[in-house]
Design a protein around this motif. Sequence first.
Motif, PDB file in Angstrom:
ATOM      1  N   LEU A  61     -33.136   6.189  21.376  1.00 39.58           N
ATOM      2  CA  LEU A  61     -33.358   7.182  22.420  1.00 39.58           C
ATOM      3  C   LEU A  61     -33.821   8.546  21.879  1.00 39.58           C
ATOM      4  O   LEU A  61     -34.437   9.316  22.591  1.00 39.58           O
ATOM      5  CB  LEU A  61     -32.077   7.367  23.259  1.00 39.58           C
ATOM      6  CG  LEU A  61     -31.593   6.081  23.952  1.00 39.58           C
ATOM      7  CD1 LEU A  61     -30.311   6.355  24.728  1.00 39.58           C
ATOM      8  CD2 LEU A  61     -32.664   5.541  24.895  1.00 39.58           C
ATOM      9  N   VAL A  62     -33.486   8.814  20.598  1.00 34.08           N
ATOM     10  CA  VAL A  62     -33.929  10.102  20.020  1.00 34.08           C
ATOM     11  C   VAL A  62     -35.357   9.961  19.492  1.00 34.08           C
ATOM     12  O   VAL A  62     -35.713   8.913  18.962  1.00 34.08           O
ATOM     13  CB  VAL A  62     -33.020  10.572  18.851  1.00 34.08           C
ATOM     14  CG1 VAL A  62     -31.766  11.192  19.371  1.00 34.08           C
ATOM     15  CG2 VAL A  62     -32.730   9.467  17.868  1.00 34.08           C
ATOM     16  N   PRO A  63     -36.153  11.022  19.625  1.00 39.84           N
ATOM     17  CA  PRO A  63     -37.518  10.942  19.078  1.00 39.84           C
ATOM     18  C   PRO A  63     -37.457  10.877  17.550  1.00 39.84           C
ATOM     19  O   PRO A  63     -36.645  11.545  16.926  1.00 39.84           O
ATOM     20  CB  PRO A  63     -38.168  12.246  19.554  1.00 39.84           C
ATOM     21  CG  PRO A  63     -37.076  13.131  19.991  1.00 39.84           C
ATOM     22  CD  PRO A  63     -35.861  12.322  20.243  1.00 39.84           C
ATOM     23  N   MET A  64     -38.328  10.056  16.985  1.00 41.85           N
ATOM     24  CA  MET A  64     -38.295   9.835  15.530  1.00 41.85           C
ATOM     25  C   MET A  64     -39.533  10.388  14.821  1.00 41.85           C
ATOM     26  O   MET A  64     -39.661  10.246  13.613  1.00 41.85           O
ATOM     27  CB  MET A  64     -38.205   8.323  15.247  1.00 41.85           C
ATOM     28  CG  MET A  64     -36.924   7.659  15.719  1.00 41.85           C
ATOM     29  SD  MET A  64     -35.475   8.141  14.769  1.00 41.85           S
ATOM     30  CE  MET A  64     -35.922   7.606  13.138  1.00 41.85           C
ATOM     31  N   GLU A  65     -40.438  11.018  15.574  1.00 48.38           N
ATOM     32  CA  GLU A  65     -41.722  11.415  14.977  1.00 48.38           C
ATOM     33  C   GLU A  65     -41.573  12.508  13.920  1.00 48.38           C
ATOM     34  O   GLU A  65     -42.335  12.569  12.977  1.00 48.38           O
ATOM     35  CB  GLU A  65     -42.692  11.939  16.059  1.00 48.38           C
ATOM     36  CG  GLU A  65     -43.139  10.900  17.073  1.00 48.38           C
ATOM     37  CD  GLU A  65     -42.097  10.667  18.160  1.00 48.38           C
ATOM     38  OE1 GLU A  65     -42.115   9.557  18.739  1.00 48.38           O
ATOM     39  OE2 GLU A  65     -41.265  11.564  18.408  1.00 48.38           O
ATOM     40  N   GLU A  66     -40.575  13.378  14.099  1.00 50.82           N
ATOM     41  CA  GLU A  66     -40.467  14.544  13.213  1.00 50.82           C
ATOM     42  C   GLU A  66     -39.720  14.273  11.922  1.00 50.82           C
ATOM     43  O   GLU A  66     -39.733  15.091  11.011  1.00 50.82           O
ATOM     44  CB  GLU A  66     -39.739  15.693  13.954  1.00 50.82           C
ATOM     45  CG  GLU A  66     -40.418  16.150  15.220  1.00 50.82           C
ATOM     46  CD  GLU A  66     -41.700  16.886  14.931  1.00 50.82           C
ATOM     47  OE1 GLU A  66     -42.736  16.508  15.514  1.00 50.82           O
ATOM     48  OE2 GLU A  66     -41.668  17.823  14.121  1.00 50.82           O
ATOM     49  N   VAL A  67     -39.019  13.145  11.834  1.00 49.90           N
ATOM     50  CA  VAL A  67     -38.216  12.887  10.632  1.00 49.90           C
ATOM     51  C   VAL A  67     -38.880  11.845   9.751  1.00 49.90           C
ATOM     52  O   VAL A  67     -39.557  10.943  10.241  1.00 49.90           O
ATOM     53  CB  VAL A  67     -36.783  12.414  10.971  1.00 49.90           C
ATOM     54  CG1 VAL A  67     -35.885  13.577  11.273  1.00 49.90           C
ATOM     55  CG2 VAL A  67     -36.782  11.431  12.106  1.00 49.90           C
ATOM     56  N   ARG A  68     -38.638  11.996   8.446  1.00 50.33           N
ATOM     57  CA  ARG A  68     -39.243  11.063   7.489  1.00 50.33           C
ATOM     58  C   ARG A  68     -38.228  10.647   6.440  1.00 50.33           C
ATOM     59  O   ARG A  68     -37.184  11.280   6.282  1.00 50.33           O
ATOM     60  CB  ARG A  68     -40.432  11.732   6.794  1.00 50.33           C
ATOM     61  CG  ARG A  68     -41.531  12.167   7.715  1.00 50.33           C
ATOM     62  CD  ARG A  68     -42.781  12.540   6.963  1.00 50.33           C
ATOM     63  NE  ARG A  68     -42.554  13.574   5.967  1.00 50.33           N
ATOM     64  CZ  ARG A  68     -43.415  13.851   4.990  1.00 50.33           C
ATOM     65  NH1 ARG A  68     -44.532  13.172   4.873  1.00 50.33           N
ATOM     66  NH2 ARG A  68     -43.169  14.800   4.118  1.00 50.33           N
ATOM     67  N   GLY A  69     -38.582   9.614   5.730  1.00 49.03           N
ATOM     68  CA  GLY A  69     -37.792   9.208   4.568  1.00 49.03           C
ATOM     69  C   GLY A  69     -36.368   8.841   4.932  1.00 49.03           C
ATOM     70  O   GLY A  69     -36.109   8.285   5.993  1.00 49.03           O
ATOM     71  N   ILE A  70     -35.446   9.172   4.062  1.00 45.59           N
ATOM     72  CA  ILE A  70     -34.049   8.811   4.276  1.00 45.59           C
ATOM     73  C   ILE A  70     -33.478   9.533   5.505  1.00 45.59           C
ATOM     74  O   ILE A  70     -32.571   9.040   6.166  1.00 45.59           O
ATOM     75  CB  ILE A  70     -33.187   9.090   3.010  1.00 45.59           C
ATOM     76  CG1 ILE A  70     -31.786   8.486   3.144  1.00 45.59           C
ATOM     77  CG2 ILE A  70     -33.110  10.582   2.709  1.00 45.59           C
ATOM     78  CD1 ILE A  70     -31.750   6.994   3.352  1.00 45.59           C
ATOM     79  N   ASP A  71     -34.033  10.694   5.847  1.00 41.14           N
ATOM     80  CA  ASP A  71     -33.598  11.409   7.053  1.00 41.14           C
ATOM     81  C   ASP A  71     -33.900  10.578   8.299  1.00 41.14           C
ATOM     82  O   ASP A  71     -33.116  10.572   9.254  1.00 41.14           O
ATOM     83  CB  ASP A  71     -34.292  12.770   7.162  1.00 41.14           C
ATOM     84  CG  ASP A  71     -33.839  13.716   6.067  1.00 41.14           C
ATOM     85  OD1 ASP A  71     -34.643  14.572   5.653  1.00 41.14           O
ATOM     86  OD2 ASP A  71     -32.687  13.582   5.611  1.00 41.14           O
ATOM     87  N   ALA A  72     -35.028   9.892   8.297  1.00 43.74           N
ATOM     88  CA  ALA A  72     -35.387   9.053   9.434  1.00 43.74           C
ATOM     89  C   ALA A  72     -34.386   7.898   9.544  1.00 43.74           C
ATOM     90  O   ALA A  72     -33.916   7.575  10.638  1.00 43.74           O
ATOM     91  CB  ALA A  72     -36.797   8.506   9.277  1.00 43.74           C
ATOM     92  N   ILE A  73     -34.063   7.301   8.427  1.00 41.42           N
ATOM     93  CA  ILE A  73     -33.119   6.178   8.441  1.00 41.42           C
ATOM     94  C   ILE A  73     -31.732   6.664   8.854  1.00 41.42           C
ATOM     95  O   ILE A  73     -31.012   5.977   9.596  1.00 41.42           O
ATOM     96  CB  ILE A  73     -33.084   5.495   7.054  1.00 41.42           C
ATOM     97  CG1 ILE A  73     -34.463   4.923   6.718  1.00 41.42           C
ATOM     98  CG2 ILE A  73     -32.005   4.418   6.999  1.00 41.42           C
ATOM     99  CD1 ILE A  73     -34.995   3.905   7.726  1.00 41.42           C
ATOM    100  N   GLU A  74     -31.362   7.845   8.419  1.00 43.24           N
ATOM    101  CA  GLU A  74     -30.059   8.406   8.796  1.00 43.24           C
ATOM    102  C   GLU A  74     -29.999   8.598  10.308  1.00 43.24           C
ATOM    103  O   GLU A  74     -29.040   8.178  10.964  1.00 43.24           O
ATOM    104  CB  GLU A  74     -29.850   9.753   8.096  1.00 43.24           C
ATOM    105  CG  GLU A  74     -28.499  10.403   8.413  1.00 43.24           C
ATOM    106  CD  GLU A  74     -28.348  11.782   7.795  1.00 43.24           C
ATOM    107  OE1 GLU A  74     -29.361  12.510   7.687  1.00 43.24           O
ATOM    108  OE2 GLU A  74     -27.222  12.134   7.428  1.00 43.24           O
ATOM    109  N   GLN A  75     -31.033   9.216  10.858  1.00 44.98           N
ATOM    110  CA  GLN A  75     -31.068   9.453  12.303  1.00 44.98           C
ATOM    111  C   GLN A  75     -31.047   8.125  13.059  1.00 44.98           C
ATOM    112  O   GLN A  75     -30.365   7.983  14.072  1.00 44.98           O
ATOM    113  CB  GLN A  75     -32.323  10.257  12.660  1.00 44.98           C
ATOM    114  CG  GLN A  75     -32.406  10.599  14.131  1.00 44.98           C
ATOM    115  CD  GLN A  75     -33.251  11.816  14.383  1.00 44.98           C
ATOM    116  OE1 GLN A  75     -32.887  12.950  14.053  1.00 44.98           O
ATOM    117  NE2 GLN A  75     -34.409  11.594  14.987  1.00 44.98           N
ATOM    118  N   TYR A  76     -31.802   7.171  12.546  1.00 48.06           N
ATOM    119  CA  TYR A  76     -31.916   5.871  13.196  1.00 48.06           C
ATOM    120  C   TYR A  76     -30.588   5.133  13.185  1.00 48.06           C
ATOM    121  O   TYR A  76     -30.127   4.619  14.212  1.00 48.06           O
ATOM    122  CB  TYR A  76     -33.005   5.049  12.504  1.00 48.06           C
ATOM    123  CG  TYR A  76     -33.426   3.830  13.275  1.00 48.06           C
ATOM    124  CD1 TYR A  76     -32.943   2.569  12.949  1.00 48.06           C
ATOM    125  CD2 TYR A  76     -34.299   3.945  14.358  1.00 48.06           C
ATOM    126  CE1 TYR A  76     -33.330   1.458  13.677  1.00 48.06           C
ATOM    127  CE2 TYR A  76     -34.693   2.835  15.079  1.00 48.06           C
ATOM    128  CZ  TYR A  76     -34.208   1.597  14.725  1.00 48.06           C
ATOM    129  OH  TYR A  76     -34.590   0.489  15.439  1.00 48.06           O
TER     130      TYR A  76
END
Lengths: 175, 256
Positions: free
Chosen positions: B139-154
């Motif tokens: 449900l959260v937008p994922m476009e702005e995050v990358r790398g391990i930060d993206a996986i953390e958010q996910y």
Amino acid sequence: MEEQWLSVLAAQAEELNVQELNAYTGQYGLTLSREDGELLMQEHKNALVRQKRIEFGESILPKLIYTFCDSDYLCQDNYVETLIGLQEIFFRYKNEMSDEITDDELLHFMKEQFDTVCAGDLDYLSGTCLEVFAQAVRAGYRDYRKTEGRSSYGELDEVTRWDRELYLEALKDLF
Amino acid sequence: MNITEYYTPKELFEVTAKLAGKYTGHESTSVTYEKGRQLMEAVLYCISEYEREETSEICVLDSKAGTGAEYVYRKGYELVVRKTKKMLGLYHLLLKKFNAYGNHNYSDTVLLGIPEFFRRYDARFEPQNHILTLDYPVLVPMEEVRGIDAIEQYLCAIRLEQRFMGAFPEEDVRRALKEYDPGYEGQFYNICKILLKNVLGRMLTEAKAEPDTQNMGLLLSRLIDRRWGRDELMYRYLSIPLGGFETEYREGLWKI
């Protein structure tokens, strides 16, 4: 970001230490003037830009000079021009082989072919030997690693060449 | 703060040069522009990572001493490595009770995709690349995050979804999904949102309340308090689609 790199690189450009190089290459009758050194560095930068490569530390140029200076096909007349051609070829084939090959391996291969099969001909080196070698490397050929790039062309060469013993025998028969 | 304003291109270049040396094993004096860009981005990513974690300390570092960017990069890299290990731990915990409720995209992404990330993630030379396309949409937008930060958010999002859906009997969840779409198993939407809409729909009917964002927010807050106690994170995550639900209702796309 690319523009920033290029400006950093331009600012960092080392001068070629022609004195130090000449101290070694002089024994082969090859020397560079200060102007030659400046020209080589400028062409070096141009070659990097053309081949879209970046050097982060020391330049390959001194090593290239030390590798080729003892070649029978280099003389003072063609020295600078040949070095300019060699560095362009070097960067081009680092790209063509997708950086699978180290600097030393490529230099060894180039030198060996330049001195033998190519007889000092840069077009033949680039258009034939290296082309064939690059194709093989892209297809997965890695045997050159055992010899650091030396003696790697024999099994890839598509041209049937004279065996030295056979050549001498043929000469004897003729005369 | 824009890193490239604080550190000079020369400083960043020198840090990248060291990284390039490691990358080539010091066997190549040059790399392609593309590789150089990747390595530069790796340096910037690690520096950003450090700056997000630390506060004023970073600004005091004297870049003129020649250790600023190098030190910060190194610390940032250590953070990336630590975060990756932490996420691996979180993932293993998540796996214990993970339920995709029959949705193939959900199970493929979490059970097959995420392990691939941990197998291939290159914290040193490409920390900015999270490799996966993360096909199951959270449900959260994922476009702005990358790398391990993206996986953390996910993974945090998946964990919240699993907590929410896990509070209901499995057959009830599957029934709600099937009611919405008999073919939900092969679809690529977020199934937590479907269940949430179903649950809120029933609560709105019971409360005879208008399906606007405010009412739905209140009901959601009460539901979360009852089931999990005050959980601000879960509330914030599950209230993301409420505005969309209200719009669907007003456009006649959601019938309660």
